[in-house]
Design an enzyme around this catalytic site. Structure first.
Site: not given
Ligand code: PXP
Length: 239
Positions: A46, A50, A71, A102, A193
């Site tokens: 990211r 984080r 990702e 996400t 997800h």
């Protein structure tokens, strides 16, 4: 053919970042995941770093003998990192600074399509496979094909949040139609997800499902039953 399992280890890094003392070690996690049947290791790098750090991606790509699937958002910064570190595949995802995770598939607009297409072309020049994280929307799937994506990862966020049998059946119908189009356009079908030990099997049986990317439920179960057992249990459900 059994469905492959991509184990997302972001939340092992979340735990490490809470103390920043170097453990739990991500390479050890990757090796253990491999021993217990993971087919891929998935990491989300990211913008805010984080959990996963650049050095984690570099370390696992170099030292773990398992494909690494990263990702990332379609930004110039991330593109540079991907081309330098060269994971096996990159999934382009949308990213918002304050989101917990996400929040769904990419929003494809003329401007974002242009950016993503150029990212995909750059990935292909380095022999890195490209995946797009999409909601099960037929127009977006056709666009993914048109701009050269190898893989479509269908978001199961909405499916995983269904509360009733009726809602779930409707969402499975939508996901089935989307899967059939991914198959027809000869792209690889992945999904992920919010998948867990209760809801995964219906998704594993979507037409020609190749790989499921799962993180939170596996890492959570690991606390009580161990990382290896949590992976094996998930593998048994999707084989
Ligand atoms: N696939 C994508 C594209 C994601 O962004 C995530 C979350 O990082 C996952 C799969 C895994 O989701 P979960 O942690 O809910 O299993």
């Amino acid at each position: 053919m059994s469905v492959k399992l991509g184990v997302n280890i972001d939340h092992i890094a979340t735990l490490r970042q809470a103390r920043q003392v170097g453990y739990p070690n991500l390479l050890t996690a990757g090796k253990l995941a491999k021993e217990h049947g993971a087919d891929f290791i998935v990491m989300h790098l990211r913008h805010d770093r984080r959990h996963i750090q650049d050095a984690d991606v570099k370390n696992l790509v170099k030292n773990l003998k398992l494909p690494i699937h990263v990702e990332m958002a379609a930004t110039t910064e991330m593109q540079k990192i991907a081309l330098k570190i060269k994971p096996n595949s990159v999934c382009i995802v949308p990213e918002k600074p304050n989101e917990l995770t996400t929040e769904g598939g990419l929003k494809l607009t003329p401007a974002s399509i242009k950016k993503i297409k150029s990212f995909i072309t750059a990935l292909h020049k380095k022999n890195i496979k490209a995946s797009l994280f999409l909601d099960p929307n037929l127009k977006d799937i056709q666009t993914a094909k048109d701009i050269g994506s190898d893989i479509v990862e269908l978001s199961t966020k909405k499916y995983s949040e269904c509360k009733t049998f009726k809602q779930t059946s409707k969402e499975i119908e939508v996901l089935t139609k989307a899967s059939l189009l991914v198959n027809k356009l000869k792209m690889e079908l992945h999904s992920g997800h919010g998948l867990d030990y209760e809801n995964v099997q219906e998704i594993a049986t979507l037409p020609k499902m190749k790989c499921l990317n799962i993180g939170f439920s596996i890492i959570s179960r690991s606390l009580f039953s161990g990382f290896g057992n949590a992976i094996e249990e998930m593998k048994n459900l999707i084989k």
